[in-house]
Design a protein around this motif. Structure first.
Motif, PDB file in Angstrom:
ATOM      1  N   SER A  31       0.836  -1.214   0.000  1.00  0.00           N
ATOM      2  CA  SER A  31       0.000   0.000   0.000  1.00  0.00           C
ATOM      3  C   SER A  31       0.863   1.254   0.000  1.00  0.00           C
ATOM      4  O   SER A  31       0.531   2.240  -0.667  1.00  0.00           O
ATOM      5  N   ALA A  34       2.467   1.640  -3.548  1.00  0.00           N
ATOM      6  CA  ALA A  34       1.471   2.123  -4.510  1.00  0.00           C
ATOM      7  C   ALA A  34       1.164   3.606  -4.285  1.00  0.00           C
ATOM      8  O   ALA A  34       0.995   4.363  -5.251  1.00  0.00           O
ATOM      9  N   ILE A  56      -5.041  -0.362  -5.925  1.00  0.00           N
ATOM     10  CA  ILE A  56      -4.100  -1.258  -5.234  1.00  0.00           C
ATOM     11  C   ILE A  56      -4.051  -0.901  -3.754  1.00  0.00           C
ATOM     12  O   ILE A  56      -4.061  -1.782  -2.884  1.00  0.00           O
ATOM     13  N   PHE A 112       4.675  -6.783  -7.475  1.00  0.00           N
ATOM     14  CA  PHE A 112       3.682  -7.861  -7.464  1.00  0.00           C
ATOM     15  C   PHE A 112       4.343  -9.226  -7.574  1.00  0.00           C
ATOM     16  O   PHE A 112       3.928 -10.176  -6.907  1.00  0.00           O
ATOM     17  N   LEU A 144      -4.106 -10.521  -5.958  1.00  0.00           N
ATOM     18  CA  LEU A 144      -2.788  -9.992  -6.306  1.00  0.00           C
ATOM     19  C   LEU A 144      -2.418 -10.347  -7.745  1.00  0.00           C
ATOM     20  O   LEU A 144      -1.879  -9.522  -8.488  1.00  0.00           O
ATOM     21  N   GLN A 147      -4.357  -8.143 -10.150  1.00  0.00           N
ATOM     22  CA  GLN A 147      -3.776  -6.804 -10.226  1.00  0.00           C
ATOM     23  C   GLN A 147      -2.438  -6.822 -10.975  1.00  0.00           C
ATOM     24  O   GLN A 147      -2.136  -5.911 -11.742  1.00  0.00           O
TER      25      GLN A 147
END
Length: 157
Positions: A31, A34, A56, A112, A144, A147
């Motif tokens: 977090s 992002a 995200i 990721f 995940l 994304q």
């Protein structure tokens, strides 16, 4: 001292607890990465990537709460302090300063990759000891990977 009792055997709770703590740290760091990318992004794809990065952050924060609450339900005290995240995260560092849209996407793909690899390892570790924690990690990993796919698609011709 256990404040919360849980019927899971102590050694199984320890395995699940480590997996949940590591996952919590990775999600909190995700977090933050992002958001760092979100604030410093520039380039022709700014708007779409800017919004995608916020998605995200929302996902990572929601799952971090779920993961921390699962740990607490097992009697494991979750640790999401900044120092703990900084010392124990397994995610690659995000560069400081302004970040061109394509570079931000590449950095997110690397991030990721790291978090998914770590999550998949934890799925295997928790399977024999706690199906509930494993199920949580499976759902998280599916999100995940979704994304990750979306960011990978950003830089493909």
């Amino acid at each position: 001292m256990n404040v919360i009792d849980n019927p899971l055997p102590e050694q199984d709770r320890a395995v699940a607890g480590v997996a949940l703590q590591e996952t919590l740290v990775d999600l909190l760091d995700l977090s933050l990465v992002a958001k760092q990318a979100h604030w410093n992004l520039y380039g022709p794809r700014f708007s779409s990537i800017h919004i995608q990065l916020d998605d995200i952050v929302t996902m990572a924060r929601a799952y971090s709460d779920t993961v921390a609450e699962r740990a607490a339900a097992l009697g494991i005290s979750p640790d999401g302090r900044a120092a703990t995240v900084a010392e124990t995260s397994g995610l690659p560092a995000f560069p400081a300063g302004w970040t061109k849209d394509g570079d931000a996407v590449e950095a997110m793909v690397r991030t990721f990759s790291a978090v998914i690899t770590r999550a998949r390892r934890r799925i295997e570790q928790t399977g024999p000891v706690d199906a509930v924690t494993q199920d949580l990690l499976i759902g998280l990993t599916a999100e995940l990977e979704k994304q990750s796919w979306m960011f990978q698609a950003e830089n493909r011709d």
